[in-house]
Write an enzyme that holds these catalytic residues in place. Sequence first.
Site: not given
Ligand code: G1P
Ligand code: ZN
Length: 544
Positions: A113-114, A278, A280, A282-283, A377
């Site tokens: 992801s991010h 981000d 991948d 989705d954000r 998302k």
């Molecule tokens: C974080 C975000 C959550 C999201 C997840 C995946 O998780 O807070 O809302 O679904 O990344 O993108 P966390 O690191 O808080 O567990």
């Molecule tokens: Zn992501």
Amino acid sequence: MNVRTVATKPFSDQKPGTSGLRKRVPVFQQPHYLENFVQSIFDSLEGYQGQTLVLGGDGRYYNQQAVQIILKMAAAAGFGRVLVGRTGLLSTPAASCVIRKNQAFGGIVLSASHNPGGPTEDFGIKYNISNGGPAPEKVTEAIYARSQVIDQYQILEANEVDLTKPGEFKLGEMTVEVIDPVTDYAQLMESLFDFDRIHELLTSGGFRACIDAMHAITGPYAHRILEQRLGAPAGTVHNGTPLEDFGGGHPDPNLVYAHDLVDILYGENAPDFGAAFDGDGDRNMILGRKFFVTPSDSLAILAANTRGVPGYKDGLAGIARSMPTSQAANRVAEKLGIECYETPTGWKFFGNLLDAGRATLCGEESFGTGSNHIREKDGLWAVLFWLNILAVRRQSVEEIVTQHWQTYGRNYYSRHDYEGVDTDRANTLVEGLRAQMAALKGKSLGRYTVDYSDDFSYTDPIDGSISQKQGIRIGFTDGSRIVFRLSGTGTQGATLRVYLESYEPDSAKQGLDPQTALAELITIADQVAQIQVHTGMEKPTVIT
Ligand code: G1P
Ligand code: ZN
């Protein structure tokens, strides 16, 4: 078919977090590490023989190598067909779309992801089920359990395959179909939004957008849909070529990490609209000219503005938000006369509500918004939804948001993250909070009075499954809240997240900076949780 059975031993650290298994690349590069986890996924599934698997990732470092390994293991396991994005690429929302469209058995998405990418940064793998959404906890728990006793895996003996061109070929007895990563997703978007109107907006000359793909996977999608299909001028999409290390950046669309975009939107002659995604895809982060839209507000505003948006013209069945997300969406739901569900953090908790037709829109404060069109998302979807609204209303982003606050009140909101905290110290902090909880009710803290305080527990209304210890909430009698939880996606130490929210119905008082409006709650949070003492940090590492 030449299948090799390889003896292996369990790795103790293969427990999936909020969104799959994420580790540093060198961890995944250990012999058998990836293979063990993939085999654990397959071993936890039933009935996939001859079925279709979708495969792709966000293009980060190790994506290519991992795709080659997974293809050979899928062939050995007996999948009938794998749909893989060209050069192994698929954004998370596109993977969800492709799974659903092709009625696949499931999918494997390679992403952290991010989190940053590169040889010493993060890699990740998650399994999605046939509805296109992240595997629910019972599946991830089964995968983990399997990974702790695994003693062998199967892999096809075969050469690397060429994934650079769309087309079909055989790998052992399995068919590999290399697909264009954008086409299916682009068609879905066109079915949901008023492309004619958005085209008019983007080509009218009076409106300018700036989209930052942050060298990550959304680049090809944004180029194709926004520039080629919807007529935005070439150059609207910045950093649109996915790089294995995301250009050395941190592909997290918030005010801190997407600062290049923020500088543009807050600079001279700023565009009307800005967005970033981000790693991948989705954000999303939405900006107007010199204006930031809080993700929680974004969800509420989308819900309140479905008029003229074809995919949602029949109204919404319900809204769902994660617990730490602000209550702004609740106010819209109330006015619409629909339910607003409160779920634990993580997109997987929305799956059942979406499948059962109970919720149409979902959102998380962590820059995630989406709907029942897929089961993840979706960053670009949120941007297209906003563009559709802007095309219908012909007002600025700022006008739309401030009018929303006038109608519904403003939920001041901020999240403070303390990253890289020693795990033991973070746990001590949480235990300290739990110990106080019962005694907090009715207590006055500054000008606030505690209405309730608990560790959030969720009972899924569809399957009755219970998820406990999902975050400590302190709710005040005026609707304000402080929420504490530890991140489930980090890979180094612990991250403490503190979520702060207060409600302001008076439009004369809605123009404050959130940090100012929330100042007293910020102090209370520190006093109650002893954040500075336990973390040794004077201030958060990231404020969003
Ligand atoms: C974080 C975000 C959550 C999201 C997840 C995946 O998780 O807070 O809302 O679904 O990344 O993108 P966390 O690191 O808080 O567990
Ligand atoms: Zn992501």
